[in-house]
Design a protein around this motif. Structure first.
Motif, PDB file in Angstrom:
ATOM      1  N   UNK A  87       3.650   1.001  -3.706  1.00  0.00           N
ATOM      2  CA  UNK A  87       4.484  -0.130  -3.280  1.00  0.00           C
ATOM      3  C   UNK A  87       4.336  -0.387  -1.781  1.00  0.00           C
ATOM      4  N   UNK A  88       3.106  -0.441  -1.339  1.00  0.00           N
ATOM      5  CA  UNK A  88       2.848  -0.592   0.096  1.00  0.00           C
ATOM      6  C   UNK A  88       3.364  -1.918   0.624  1.00  0.00           C
ATOM      7  N   UNK A  89       3.815  -1.885   1.869  1.00  0.00           N
ATOM      8  CA  UNK A  89       4.348  -3.054   2.544  1.00  0.00           C
ATOM      9  C   UNK A  89       3.530  -3.329   3.798  1.00  0.00           C
ATOM     10  N   UNK A  90       3.538  -4.559   4.270  1.00  0.00           N
ATOM     11  CA  UNK A  90       2.804  -4.852   5.521  1.00  0.00           C
ATOM     12  C   UNK A  90       3.244  -3.957   6.678  1.00  0.00           C
ATOM     13  N   UNK A  91       4.491  -3.559   6.712  1.00  0.00           N
ATOM     14  CA  UNK A  91       4.972  -2.705   7.800  1.00  0.00           C
ATOM     15  C   UNK A  91       4.460  -1.268   7.698  1.00  0.00           C
ATOM     16  N   UNK A  92       3.748  -0.947   6.621  1.00  0.00           N
ATOM     17  CA  UNK A  92       3.104   0.359   6.513  1.00  0.00           C
ATOM     18  C   UNK A  92       1.753   0.376   7.223  1.00  0.00           C
ATOM     19  N   UNK A  93       1.309  -0.778   7.698  1.00  0.00           N
ATOM     20  CA  UNK A  93       0.035  -0.861   8.396  1.00  0.00           C
ATOM     21  C   UNK A  93       0.059   0.007   9.641  1.00  0.00           C
ATOM     22  N   UNK A  94      -0.913   0.909   9.739  1.00  0.00           N
ATOM     23  CA  UNK A  94      -0.974   1.850  10.861  1.00  0.00           C
ATOM     24  C   UNK A  94      -2.197   2.728  10.709  1.00  0.00           C
ATOM     25  N   UNK A  95      -2.481   3.477  11.750  1.00  0.00           N
ATOM     26  CA  UNK A  95      -3.424   4.583  11.644  1.00  0.00           C
ATOM     27  C   UNK A  95      -2.625   5.807  11.195  1.00  0.00           C
ATOM     28  N   UNK A  96      -3.084   6.427  10.141  1.00  0.00           N
ATOM     29  CA  UNK A  96      -2.393   7.587   9.572  1.00  0.00           C
ATOM     30  C   UNK A  96      -3.122   8.859   9.986  1.00  0.00           C
ATOM     31  N   UNK A  97      -2.343   9.814  10.486  1.00  0.00           N
ATOM     32  CA  UNK A  97      -2.889  11.071  10.973  1.00  0.00           C
ATOM     33  C   UNK A  97      -2.367  12.230  10.134  1.00  0.00           C
ATOM     34  N   UNK A  98      -3.257  13.112   9.798  1.00  0.00           N
ATOM     35  CA  UNK A  98      -2.893  14.373   9.173  1.00  0.00           C
ATOM     36  C   UNK A  98      -2.704  15.403  10.280  1.00  0.00           C
ATOM     37  N   UNK A  99      -1.739  16.284  10.100  1.00  0.00           N
ATOM     38  CA  UNK A  99      -1.469  17.273  11.140  1.00  0.00           C
ATOM     39  C   UNK A  99      -1.003  18.575  10.518  1.00  0.00           C
ATOM     40  N   UNK A 100      -1.245  19.670  11.229  1.00  0.00           N
ATOM     41  CA  UNK A 100      -0.852  20.987  10.751  1.00  0.00           C
ATOM     42  C   UNK A 100       0.000  21.714  11.777  1.00  0.00           C
ATOM     43  N   UNK A 101       0.987  22.435  11.289  1.00  0.00           N
ATOM     44  CA  UNK A 101       1.904  23.161  12.167  1.00  0.00           C
ATOM     45  C   UNK A 101       2.153  24.562  11.624  1.00  0.00           C
ATOM     46  N   UNK A 102       2.346  25.506  12.538  1.00  0.00           N
ATOM     47  CA  UNK A 102       2.717  26.867  12.149  1.00  0.00           C
ATOM     48  C   UNK A 102       4.224  26.999  11.965  1.00  0.00           C
ATOM     49  N   UNK A 103       4.958  25.938  12.238  1.00  0.00           N
ATOM     50  CA  UNK A 103       6.415  25.965  12.129  1.00  0.00           C
ATOM     51  C   UNK A 103       6.815  25.525  10.730  1.00  0.00           C
ATOM     52  N   UNK A 104       7.585  26.347  10.051  1.00  0.00           N
ATOM     53  CA  UNK A 104       7.971  26.047   8.674  1.00  0.00           C
ATOM     54  C   UNK A 104       8.989  24.916   8.647  1.00  0.00           C
ATOM     55  N   UNK A 105       8.743  23.956   7.758  1.00  0.00           N
ATOM     56  CA  UNK A 105       9.701  22.881   7.460  1.00  0.00           C
ATOM     57  C   UNK A 105      10.027  22.023   8.680  1.00  0.00           C
ATOM     58  N   UNK A 106       9.027  21.761   9.501  1.00  0.00           N
ATOM     59  CA  UNK A 106       9.261  20.913  10.652  1.00  0.00           C
ATOM     60  C   UNK A 106       8.758  19.507  10.403  1.00  0.00           C
ATOM     61  N   UNK A 107       9.309  18.558  11.131  1.00  0.00           N
ATOM     62  CA  UNK A 107       8.804  17.183  11.130  1.00  0.00           C
ATOM     63  C   UNK A 107       8.655  16.691  12.568  1.00  0.00           C
ATOM     64  N   UNK A 108       8.754  17.616  13.504  1.00  0.00           N
ATOM     65  CA  UNK A 108       8.657  17.272  14.925  1.00  0.00           C
ATOM     66  C   UNK A 108       7.200  17.282  15.344  1.00  0.00           C
TER      67      UNK A 108
END
Length: 125
Positions: A87-108
């Motif tokens: 259900x993509x929307x025009x406001x989803x337009x962006x460059x999407x980055x994958x990232x990895x963290x050693x911190x459990x359950x973070x979104x920072x």
């Protein structure tokens, strides 16, 4: 750190679906929190989704703007994390980055020390 390579971006119409993939190298992938962030032109980078896994717990987090439309998953055997976007929307337009963290359950974002190059997602109206 792990090395990350995203794929699966493209140009779609509003309402369509896309699945992004992020292939990781490194023996410690399974212990990492894996996340997706995005950055639209002229805007700051924002959190999209993250998934954490360990032998004793797991967790998934989503930004409110994508909750119910996007699904994050991971395949530790294949060292890959996915982002299913429906259900993509025009406001989803962006460059999407994958990232990895050693911190459990973070979104920072500052907790993530491994980043991919990004993949462009463009949603037309």
């Amino acid at each position: 750190q792990v090395q990350l390579v995203e794929s699966g971006g493209g140009l779609v119409q509003a309402g369509d679906s896309l699945r992004l993939s992020c292939a990781a190298s490194g023996r410690t992938f399974s212990s990492y929190t894996m996340g997706w962030f995005r950055q639209a032109p002229g805007k700051e980078r924002e959190f999209v989704a993250a998934i954490s896994w360990s032998s004793w717990s797991s967790g998934i987090r989503y930004a409110d703007s994508v909750k119910g439309r996007f699904t994050i998953s991971r395949d530790n055997a294949e060292n890959t994390v996915y982002l299913q976007m429906d259900a993509l929307k025009p406001e989803d337009t962006a460059v999407y980055y994958c990232a990895g963290s050693r911190v459990f359950y973070t979104k920072v974002a500052e907790d993530f020390d491994s980043w991919g190059q990004g993949t462009q997602v463009t949603v037309s109206s």
